[in-house]
Design an enzyme around this catalytic site. Structure first.
Site, PDB file in Angstrom:
ATOM      1  N   HIS A   1       2.434   4.588   7.650  1.00 24.53           N
ATOM      2  CA  HIS A   1       3.535   5.519   7.318  1.00 24.53           C
ATOM      3  C   HIS A   1       3.329   6.146   5.937  1.00 24.53           C
ATOM      4  O   HIS A   1       4.272   6.324   5.168  1.00 24.53           O
ATOM      5  CB  HIS A   1       4.892   4.815   7.380  1.00 24.53           C
ATOM      6  CG  HIS A   1       5.062   3.931   8.565  1.00 24.53           C
ATOM      7  ND1 HIS A   1       5.025   4.419   9.861  1.00 24.53           N
ATOM      8  CD2 HIS A   1       5.239   2.609   8.668  1.00 24.53           C
ATOM      9  CE1 HIS A   1       5.178   3.413  10.702  1.00 24.53           C
ATOM     10  NE2 HIS A   1       5.301   2.293  10.002  1.00 24.53           N
TER      11      HIS A   1
ATOM     12  N   THR B   1      -2.566   2.711   4.282  1.00 26.65           N
ATOM     13  CA  THR B   1      -1.108   2.667   4.166  1.00 26.65           C
ATOM     14  C   THR B   1      -0.454   3.188   5.447  1.00 26.65           C
ATOM     15  O   THR B   1      -0.567   4.375   5.757  1.00 26.65           O
ATOM     16  CB  THR B   1      -0.636   3.521   2.960  1.00 26.65           C
ATOM     17  OG1 THR B   1      -1.387   3.120   1.822  1.00 26.65           O
ATOM     18  CG2 THR B   1       0.828   3.316   2.691  1.00 26.65           C
TER      19      THR B   1
HETATM   20  C1  DLZ Z   1       3.128  -1.971   2.222  1.00 23.07           C
HETATM   21  C2  DLZ Z   1       2.280  -1.100   1.349  1.00 23.07           C
HETATM   22  C3  DLZ Z   1       1.168  -0.418   1.883  1.00 23.07           C
HETATM   23  C4  DLZ Z   1       0.796  -0.529   3.316  1.00 23.07           C
HETATM   24  N1  DLZ Z   1       0.395   0.346   1.115  1.00 23.07           N
HETATM   25  C5  DLZ Z   1       0.690   0.479  -0.199  1.00 23.07           C
HETATM   26  C6  DLZ Z   1      -0.109   1.291  -1.035  1.00 23.07           C
HETATM   27  O1  DLZ Z   1      -1.120   1.883  -0.650  1.00 23.07           O
HETATM   28  N2  DLZ Z   1       0.277   1.404  -2.349  1.00 23.07           N
HETATM   29  C7  DLZ Z   1       1.371   0.760  -2.866  1.00 23.07           C
HETATM   30  O2  DLZ Z   1       1.653   0.921  -4.063  1.00 23.07           O
HETATM   31  N3  DLZ Z   1       2.114  -0.027  -2.078  1.00 23.07           N
HETATM   32  C8  DLZ Z   1       1.821  -0.195  -0.778  1.00 23.07           C
HETATM   33  N4  DLZ Z   1       2.585  -0.977   0.004  1.00 23.07           N
HETATM   34  C9  DLZ Z   1       3.674  -1.776  -0.620  1.00 23.07           C
HETATM   35  C10 DLZ Z   1       4.994  -1.015  -0.744  1.00 23.07           C
HETATM   36  O3  DLZ Z   1       4.923  -0.054  -1.761  1.00 23.07           O
HETATM   37  C11 DLZ Z   1       6.125  -2.030  -1.072  1.00 23.07           C
HETATM   38  O4  DLZ Z   1       5.818  -2.700  -2.260  1.00 23.07           O
HETATM   39  C12 DLZ Z   1       6.345  -3.070   0.012  1.00 23.07           C
HETATM   40  O5  DLZ Z   1       6.513  -2.446   1.253  1.00 23.07           O
HETATM   41  C13 DLZ Z   1       7.580  -3.946  -0.289  1.00 23.07           C
HETATM   42  O6  DLZ Z   1       8.758  -3.155  -0.317  1.00 23.07           O
END
Ligand code: DLZ
Length: 284
Positions: free
Chosen positions: A215, A213
């Site tokens: 940030h 993830t």
């Molecule tokens: C973009 C993103 C990333 C990189 N990692 C996760 C994660 O580990 N767990 C999660 O629930 N969601 C992740 N997301 C998606 C963001 O929460 C979000 O759904 C998108 O950025 C769209 O706004």
């Protein structure tokens, strides 16, 4: 030098072992470490206090394990329901007063294996003076907000939450499931649901993996702040079931593999908080 006392029960058969394990799980006992050896296997259930007592006189029941509780009627409700659903051959006595200022019932989840549950009648005896929520979900309405991101984990968390709700007496039609794209979207959905006035509590489920993830800290801070803010500003309890893990393996462990199921725990916390709010409301 003395470290602990363990009361060991030989269950005799695998079916009896499984029944007793199921019964003690639904009552909310903390589970200890399972063990599996060539000749035998074991499942441990923990209580905050333990002591060994010898009795000179008439025994209070045919049980040789006595479990003190703080909400006997709630325990009884759970025990009655478990017997009705799982053990036609199980037995349970009426709840009756004892001669030591307490109330007690005895249950045999498996015939011949008896446990007595009891509580002090005098609220100042044995029981901390505190208002506590119960784990009975009958008549409560819940929303579960679950992120689709890392669905292999969040689906398990969801199953854990549903398990906790249904086992505690919630009806299927009183539990609404709302799916959102990722953890980032959880607070806004939770807020909308809390403001609708249709739910007694909200459970939030998601998984953020540090390794994958970008940030991570910023997202985590915002998600937790948003859920907390929704709870504080709406007054509706929000249970926090958003896992923050280094790896997928760690997340799997917390979603039912080795370290319990955080979805189950979050739903249990939601039930307890609704019950607590009602009790505080009734006192005010
Ligand atoms: C973009 C993103 C990333 C990189 N990692 C996760 C994660 O580990 N767990 C999660 O629930 N969601 C992740 N997301 C998606 C963001 O929460 C979000 O759904 C998108 O950025 C769209 O706004």
């Amino acid at each position: 030098m003395i470290k602990g006392i363990t009361a060991v029960r030989q269950t005799g058969a695998a079916a009896a072992f499984d029944k007793l394990a199921s019964f003690f799980s639904v009552l909310g006992f903390e589970q200890g470490k399972d063990w599996n050896e060539e000749q035998s296997r074991g499942r441990a259930f923990l209580a905050p206090l333990g002591n060994l007592e010898f009795i000179d006189g008439v025994p209070p029941s045919n049980a040789d394990v006595f479990i003190e509780v703080t909400s006997l009627d709630s325990v009884r409700e759970v025990a009655d329901r478990w017997i009705a659903q799982n053990a036609a051959e199980g037995r349970i006595t009426d709840t009756a007063n004892t001669d030591w200022k307490s109330r007690m019932f005895t249950v045999e989840p498996v015939p011949g294996v008896a446990f007595s549950f009891w509580e002090w009648i005098d609220p100042l005896k044995g029981k901390p003076v505190a208002i506590e929520g119960d784990l009975v979900a009958t008549g409560m309405r819940f929303a579960i907000v679950v992120a689709r991101w890392n669905a292999v984990i969040t689906d398990r968390l969801l199953q854990g939450s549903l398990d906790a709700f249904y086992r505690s007496g919630a009806k299927k039609e009183d539990v609404e499931i709302i799916r959102v794209p990722g953890a980032w979207e959880i607070p806004s959905a939770a807020r909308k649901l809390a403001e609708s006035g249709k739910f007694d509590a909200i459970v939030t489920l998601g998984v953020l993996l540090r390794g994958e993830t970008a940030h991570y800290e910023a997202i985590y801070n915002e998600v937790s702040r948003g859920i907390g803010q929704s709870q504080q500003e709406t007054g509706v309890p929000h249970a926090f079931g958003v896992l923050t893990c280094e790896t997928l393996e760690q997340a799997l462990d917390r979603a039912g593999l080795k370290a319990g199921n955080k979805g189950f725990e979050a739903a249990s916390a939601a039930i307890e908080m609704v019950s607590l709010h009602r009790k505080i409301g009734a006192k005010a």
